[in-house]
Write a protein that holds these residues in place. Structure first.
Motif, PDB file in Angstrom:
ATOM      1  N   ALA A  32       0.873  -1.128   0.257  1.00  0.00           N
ATOM      2  CA  ALA A  32      -0.102  -0.083  -0.082  1.00  0.00           C
ATOM      3  C   ALA A  32       1.035   0.898   0.435  1.00  0.00           C
ATOM      4  N   SER A  33       1.330   1.817   0.718  1.00  0.00           N
ATOM      5  CA  SER A  33       2.653   2.385   0.548  1.00  0.00           C
ATOM      6  C   SER A  33       3.290   2.050  -0.508  1.00  0.00           C
ATOM      7  N   ALA A  34       3.677   1.369  -0.810  1.00  0.00           N
ATOM      8  CA  ALA A  34       4.120   1.772  -2.667  1.00  0.00           C
ATOM      9  C   ALA A  34       3.225   1.781  -3.632  1.00  0.00           C
ATOM     10  N   GLY A  35       1.508   2.857  -2.989  1.00  0.00           N
ATOM     11  CA  GLY A  35       0.269   2.559  -4.539  1.00  0.00           C
ATOM     12  C   GLY A  35      -0.031   1.503  -4.833  1.00  0.00           C
ATOM     13  N   ILE A  36       0.521  -0.170  -4.209  1.00  0.00           N
ATOM     14  CA  ILE A  36      -0.419  -1.323  -4.780  1.00  0.00           C
ATOM     15  C   ILE A  36      -1.118  -1.555  -3.582  1.00  0.00           C
ATOM     16  N   THR A  37      -2.497  -2.232  -4.395  1.00  0.00           N
ATOM     17  CA  THR A  37      -3.777  -2.427  -3.569  1.00  0.00           C
ATOM     18  C   THR A  37      -2.991  -4.086  -3.648  1.00  0.00           C
ATOM     19  N   LEU A  38      -3.205  -4.923  -2.556  1.00  0.00           N
ATOM     20  CA  LEU A  38      -3.436  -6.200  -2.519  1.00  0.00           C
ATOM     21  C   LEU A  38      -4.369  -7.016  -1.871  1.00  0.00           C
ATOM     22  N   ALA A  39      -5.309  -7.673  -3.189  1.00  0.00           N
ATOM     23  CA  ALA A  39      -6.210  -8.693  -2.849  1.00  0.00           C
ATOM     24  C   ALA A  39      -6.607  -9.336  -2.583  1.00  0.00           C
ATOM     25  N   PRO A  40      -6.768  -9.370  -1.686  1.00  0.00           N
ATOM     26  CA  PRO A  40      -6.481 -11.253  -1.347  1.00  0.00           C
ATOM     27  C   PRO A  40      -7.846 -12.261  -1.843  1.00  0.00           C
ATOM     28  N   ARG A  41      -7.202 -13.541  -2.802  1.00  0.00           N
ATOM     29  CA  ARG A  41      -8.155 -14.292  -3.239  1.00  0.00           C
ATOM     30  C   ARG A  41      -7.799 -15.298  -3.546  1.00  0.00           C
ATOM     31  N   PRO A  42      -9.063 -16.498  -3.072  1.00  0.00           N
ATOM     32  CA  PRO A  42      -7.807 -17.924  -2.771  1.00  0.00           C
ATOM     33  C   PRO A  42      -7.879 -18.515  -3.756  1.00  0.00           C
TER      34      PRO A  42
END
Length: 279
Positions: A32-42
């Protein structure tokens, strides 16, 4: 507007789910600090609608290998997956050790095939040892990994690897060297304790920071250069053989623990490497 990256996670309802969610927190914060949203996905849901996918927490794939293989084979070419689907598929079965050995990588002596009384007896004779480690060719976290003494009983196992037990595991330890973004990042020493031969923390293994010497770096570089596809991240595990040679015991390019507790900058380092790969 930043990038959105799907983060492959254990399947819904998996016993791994809660632990993986907790361990993913520093990655989500750093990304997030790098401007990337990580979206958890099974992981069993396959590709999502993110700008890319990171396979780092696809825990439990070894319990549903047919679905895992099918997902990788059908992965869309226009949806970047890290590591690449071809590398993840190659890394799924530890028979990759044979390919690396043919490419000049020193490996822990290994025999592949069915494990039964006859093949175990033959392995003892071939290796000239009194203890073997028997494990599946597809596994994680020492699942179904056993130590067998000469003359002892062994449960039959299809698609097994038989290797000599190496005392270095409880002495010098297993040396894990990490590549992020194509170059060396950090390293850890993992020592089995309490008479166990497994180095995972749940079995009493002790992990410490490790500064690799020239010998370890040379083997690391040889392994990295021999991989069939360049990894965004990888863990390369080395163990000293009975002949004194530091050798490869495993490459983990699917869902390695990157030991953030030993190297807190790893999530930010991985985020930067992913940004570099995407742009």
């Amino acid at each position: 507007m930043g990038d959105r990256v799907d983060l492959l996670m254990p399947v819904t309802g998996s016993p791994y789910d809660a632990v993986a969610t907790d361990l993913a927190k520093p990655f989500r914060a750093a990304f997030a600090s790098a401007g990337i949203t990580l979206a958890p996905r099974p992981w069993d849901l396959g590709p999502g609608d993110g700008d890319a996918t990171l396979a780092l927490f696809a825990w439990g794939y070894h319990f549903d290998v047919a679905r895992w293989d099918a997902m990788l084979a059908a992965w869309p070419a226009d949806c970047p997956l890290f590591n690449p689907p071809a590398l993840l598929g190659w890394n799924t079965r530890k028979t990759y050790l044979l390919e690396l050995a043919a490419a000049g990588v020193p490996i822990v002596p290994s025999r592949f095939g069915h494990a039964d009384a006859a093949s175990v007896a033959a392995a003892f004779d071939a290796f000239g040892c009194d203890e073997l480690v028997v494990k599946p060719q597809i596994s994680a976290g020492s699942h179904q990994t056993v130590r067998v003494r000469r003359g002892g009983a062994v449960a039959q196992l299809d698609d097994a690897i038989l290797q000599p037990f190496l005392p270095a595991i409880a002495e010098e330890g297993e040396l894990s060297l990490f590549a992020i973004g194509g170059s060396f990042s950090h390293a850890a020493r993992k020592v089995a304790t309490g008479g166990d031969f497994r180095i995972q923390p749940q079995f009493g293994g002790r992990f410490t920071r490790y500064e690799p010497d020239a010998e370890a770096i040379a083997v690391f570089d040889t392994v990295l250069a021999a991989l069939p596809h360049a990894p965004l991240y990888a863990r390369i595990d080395l163990l000293r053989r009975a002949d004194g040679q530091l050798a490869l015991i495993e490459v983990e390019a699917i869902e390695p623990d990157l030991y953030v507790e030993l190297e807190p900058e790893v999530p930010a380092r991985l985020a930067a490497a992913l940004l570099g790969a995407l742009h």
